[in-house]
Each structure stands twice: as C-alpha cells, then as structure tokens.
Design a protein around this motif. Sequence first.
Motif, PDB file in Angstrom:
ATOM      1  N   ARG A  32      13.655  -2.962  -1.608  1.00  0.00           N
ATOM      2  CA  ARG A  32      14.909  -3.121  -0.863  1.00  0.00           C
ATOM      3  C   ARG A  32      15.507  -1.767  -0.489  1.00  0.00           C
ATOM      4  NH1 ARG A  32      17.675  -6.722   2.167  1.00  0.00           N
ATOM      5  NH2 ARG A  32      19.868  -6.652   1.734  1.00  0.00           N
ATOM      6  N   LEU A  33      15.544  -0.845  -1.458  1.00  0.00           N
ATOM      7  CA  LEU A  33      16.154   0.464  -1.224  1.00  0.00           C
ATOM      8  C   LEU A  33      15.386   1.307  -0.215  1.00  0.00           C
ATOM      9  CD1 LEU A  33      17.234   1.378  -4.864  1.00  0.00           C
ATOM     10  CD2 LEU A  33      18.739   0.785  -2.943  1.00  0.00           C
ATOM     11  N   THR A  34      14.071   1.113  -0.143  1.00  0.00           N
ATOM     12  CA  THR A  34      13.255   1.874   0.812  1.00  0.00           C
ATOM     13  C   THR A  34      13.113   1.150   2.147  1.00  0.00           C
ATOM     14  OG1 THR A  34      11.210   0.914  -0.069  1.00  0.00           O
ATOM     15  CG2 THR A  34      11.917   3.034  -0.994  1.00  0.00           C
ATOM     16  N   HIS A  35      13.792   0.015   2.277  1.00  0.00           N
ATOM     17  CA  HIS A  35      13.727  -0.799   3.501  1.00  0.00           C
ATOM     18  C   HIS A  35      12.276  -1.174   3.823  1.00  0.00           C
ATOM     19  CE1 HIS A  35      17.952  -0.047   4.177  1.00  0.00           C
ATOM     20  NE2 HIS A  35      17.708   1.245   3.975  1.00  0.00           N
ATOM     21  N   SER A  36      11.525  -1.478   2.770  1.00  0.00           N
ATOM     22  CA  SER A  36      10.110  -1.797   2.938  1.00  0.00           C
ATOM     23  C   SER A  36       9.859  -3.269   3.190  1.00  0.00           C
ATOM     24  CB  SER A  36       9.335  -1.360   1.690  1.00  0.00           C
ATOM     25  OG  SER A  36       9.460   0.019   1.487  1.00  0.00           O
ATOM     26  N   GLY A  37      10.839  -4.109   2.922  1.00  0.00           N
ATOM     27  CA  GLY A  37      10.657  -5.536   3.136  1.00  0.00           C
ATOM     28  C   GLY A  37      10.306  -5.829   4.583  1.00  0.00           C
ATOM     29  N   LEU A  38       9.513  -6.824   4.788  1.00  0.00           N
ATOM     30  CA  LEU A  38       9.063  -7.281   6.103  1.00  0.00           C
ATOM     31  C   LEU A  38       8.107  -6.310   6.784  1.00  0.00           C
ATOM     32  CD1 LEU A  38      12.444  -8.675   7.469  1.00  0.00           C
ATOM     33  CD2 LEU A  38      10.650  -9.923   6.257  1.00  0.00           C
ATOM     34  N   SER A  39       7.579  -5.329   6.042  1.00  0.00           N
ATOM     35  CA  SER A  39       6.624  -4.409   6.658  1.00  0.00           C
ATOM     36  C   SER A  39       5.249  -5.046   6.789  1.00  0.00           C
ATOM     37  CB  SER A  39       6.519  -3.116   5.843  1.00  0.00           C
ATOM     38  OG  SER A  39       6.087  -3.383   4.532  1.00  0.00           O
ATOM     39  N   MET A  40       5.017  -6.115   6.057  1.00  0.00           N
ATOM     40  CA  MET A  40       3.745  -6.833   6.158  1.00  0.00           C
ATOM     41  C   MET A  40       3.974  -8.052   7.038  1.00  0.00           C
ATOM     42  SD  MET A  40       2.450  -6.519   2.244  1.00  0.00           S
ATOM     43  CE  MET A  40       0.832  -7.154   2.597  1.00  0.00           C
ATOM     44  N   THR A  41       3.346  -8.053   8.199  1.00  0.00           N
ATOM     45  CA  THR A  41       3.592  -9.122   9.172  1.00  0.00           C
ATOM     46  C   THR A  41       2.711 -10.334   8.943  1.00  0.00           C
ATOM     47  OG1 THR A  41       1.990  -8.148  10.684  1.00  0.00           O
ATOM     48  CG2 THR A  41       4.290  -7.467  10.923  1.00  0.00           C
ATOM     49  N   ASP A  42       1.664 -10.170   8.163  1.00  0.00           N
ATOM     50  CA  ASP A  42       0.708 -11.252   7.927  1.00  0.00           C
ATOM     51  C   ASP A  42       0.317 -11.231   6.457  1.00  0.00           C
ATOM     52  OD1 ASP A  42      -0.949 -13.355   8.554  1.00  0.00           O
ATOM     53  OD2 ASP A  42      -2.573 -12.097   9.308  1.00  0.00           O
ATOM     54  N   TRP A  43       0.400 -12.372   5.811  1.00  0.00           N
ATOM     55  CA  TRP A  43       0.086 -12.436   4.384  1.00  0.00           C
ATOM     56  C   TRP A  43      -0.753 -13.678   4.140  1.00  0.00           C
ATOM     57  CZ3 TRP A  43      -0.130  -9.231   0.566  1.00  0.00           C
ATOM     58  CH2 TRP A  43      -0.181  -9.680  -0.741  1.00  0.00           C
ATOM     59  N   LYS A  44      -2.032 -13.456   3.969  1.00  0.00           N
ATOM     60  CA  LYS A  44      -2.953 -14.554   3.708  1.00  0.00           C
ATOM     61  C   LYS A  44      -3.169 -14.649   2.205  1.00  0.00           C
ATOM     62  CE  LYS A  44      -5.112 -13.813   8.118  1.00  0.00           C
ATOM     63  NZ  LYS A  44      -5.657 -12.634   8.707  1.00  0.00           N
ATOM     64  N   LEU A  45      -3.304 -15.852   1.720  1.00  0.00           N
ATOM     65  CA  LEU A  45      -3.383 -16.073   0.277  1.00  0.00           C
ATOM     66  C   LEU A  45      -4.526 -15.310  -0.383  1.00  0.00           C
ATOM     67  CD1 LEU A  45      -2.169 -17.501  -2.135  1.00  0.00           C
ATOM     68  CD2 LEU A  45      -3.658 -19.432  -1.666  1.00  0.00           C
ATOM     69  N   ILE A  46      -5.705 -15.360   0.182  1.00  0.00           N
ATOM     70  CA  ILE A  46      -6.853 -14.697  -0.428  1.00  0.00           C
ATOM     71  C   ILE A  46      -7.090 -13.322   0.188  1.00  0.00           C
ATOM     72  CG2 ILE A  46      -9.323 -14.854  -0.937  1.00  0.00           C
ATOM     73  CD1 ILE A  46      -7.533 -16.952  -2.383  1.00  0.00           C
ATOM     74  N   SER A  47      -7.325 -13.268   1.478  1.00  0.00           N
ATOM     75  CA  SER A  47      -7.641 -11.990   2.113  1.00  0.00           C
ATOM     76  C   SER A  47      -6.436 -11.052   2.168  1.00  0.00           C
ATOM     77  CB  SER A  47      -8.215 -12.210   3.513  1.00  0.00           C
ATOM     78  OG  SER A  47      -7.253 -12.838   4.330  1.00  0.00           O
ATOM     79  N   GLY A  48      -5.236 -11.573   1.975  1.00  0.00           N
ATOM     80  CA  GLY A  48      -4.036 -10.741   1.965  1.00  0.00           C
ATOM     81  C   GLY A  48      -3.952  -9.836   0.758  1.00  0.00           C
ATOM     82  N   ALA A  49      -4.809 -10.056  -0.217  1.00  0.00           N
ATOM     83  CA  ALA A  49      -4.800  -9.213  -1.408  1.00  0.00           C
ATOM     84  C   ALA A  49      -5.462  -7.871  -1.157  1.00  0.00           C
ATOM     85  CB  ALA A  49      -5.501  -9.932  -2.558  1.00  0.00           C
ATOM     86  N   ILE A  50      -6.112  -7.729  -0.017  1.00  0.00           N
ATOM     87  CA  ILE A  50      -6.801  -6.482   0.311  1.00  0.00           C
ATOM     88  C   ILE A  50      -6.023  -5.773   1.421  1.00  0.00           C
ATOM     89  CG2 ILE A  50      -8.949  -5.462   1.147  1.00  0.00           C
ATOM     90  CD1 ILE A  50     -10.348  -8.025   0.072  1.00  0.00           C
ATOM     91  N   PRO A  51      -5.505  -4.586   1.138  1.00  0.00           N
ATOM     92  CA  PRO A  51      -4.759  -3.858   2.180  1.00  0.00           C
ATOM     93  C   PRO A  51      -5.718  -3.245   3.198  1.00  0.00           C
ATOM     94  CG  PRO A  51      -4.984  -2.501   0.241  1.00  0.00           C
ATOM     95  CD  PRO A  51      -5.586  -3.843  -0.106  1.00  0.00           C
ATOM     96  N   PRO A  52      -5.201  -2.694   4.276  1.00  0.00           N
ATOM     97  CA  PRO A  52      -6.078  -1.989   5.217  1.00  0.00           C
ATOM     98  C   PRO A  52      -6.872  -0.909   4.475  1.00  0.00           C
ATOM     99  CG  PRO A  52      -3.877  -2.227   6.126  1.00  0.00           C
ATOM    100  CD  PRO A  52      -3.801  -2.678   4.705  1.00  0.00           C
ATOM    101  N   LEU A  53      -8.145  -0.801   4.812  1.00  0.00           N
ATOM    102  CA  LEU A  53      -9.021   0.104   4.071  1.00  0.00           C
ATOM    103  C   LEU A  53      -9.446   1.347   4.838  1.00  0.00           C
ATOM    104  CD1 LEU A  53     -11.279  -2.581   2.361  1.00  0.00           C
ATOM    105  CD2 LEU A  53      -9.354  -1.330   1.368  1.00  0.00           C
ATOM    106  N   ASN A  54      -9.214   1.363   6.150  1.00  0.00           N
ATOM    107  CA  ASN A  54      -9.602   2.538   6.933  1.00  0.00           C
ATOM    108  C   ASN A  54      -8.557   2.769   8.025  1.00  0.00           C
ATOM    109  OD1 ASN A  54     -10.314   0.873   9.242  1.00  0.00           O
ATOM    110  ND2 ASN A  54     -12.187   0.346   8.141  1.00  0.00           N
TER     111      ASN A  54
END
Length: 122
Positions: A32-54
């Motif tokens: 909340r303090l870093t205004h980071s909320g809503l920075s992820m526009t897509d959250w999939k249950l399984i594949s969402g556990a892996i962030p961008p890798l490159n």
Amino acid sequence: MITNHPHKAIIYWLFTGCVFIALMVVIGGITRLTHSGLSMTDWKLISGAIPPLNEVEWQQTFEQYKQFPEYQKVNKGMSLSEFKFIFFWEYLHRIIGRTIGLVFIIPFLFFLRKKRFPKGVM
C-alpha cells in the motif's frame, strides 16, 4: 509447555498460520505504501505464480500495465525498473496469500481425515 500436549501438531499449525497472517499484514502495508497494488494486471491461479523471467516478458507485462487506469492516472511515465519494484511487492503479497491458503487447507484436511481434532471442535 506444549512439548507433551496431545494436540501439539495442531497448535504448531495454527501458530504458523498466525505468523503468515502477520507477515501478510506487513507486506500488504508495504504494498500500500509503495503504491504497488494493481501493478499486476493478470493473475492466473497456476501460471500466475511465475513472474516474468526475461526482458521480453517484462516489457510485455509492463505494456499491459500501461493500458490500465492505475498507470494512466497514478504512475504515468514510470520506467521499467520502477515497474519491476512495484510489481515485486504486489507479487510477493499475492504469493503469501496463496501460501496462507495452502498452510491452512492442507493440514486442516490432513487433521480432519486423521480425526486429530479434539472432540467438540468439529
């Protein structure tokens, strides 16, 4: 002392859950303090556990974020490195949320199946 307590495993399980909830509150506050909320526009249950890798995946994710009001109204003009910073906190917050779910449901089902809960609890 709980070393000889008949429900020691349940006590440890619930205490672990409480620690994770406290961690979630702290990370949520940082998010909340870093205004980071809503920075992820897509959250999939399984594949969402892996962030961008490159860099290509990071750039694609950043471009998606630019389409949302959070970027357009609050963070317009931010750099990719700034985006990675806020993404990290939102990502960590969501991963801890998933972990809390697993920390509670898996042992609960185990204890339920093994009938380890004290009488009158269930």
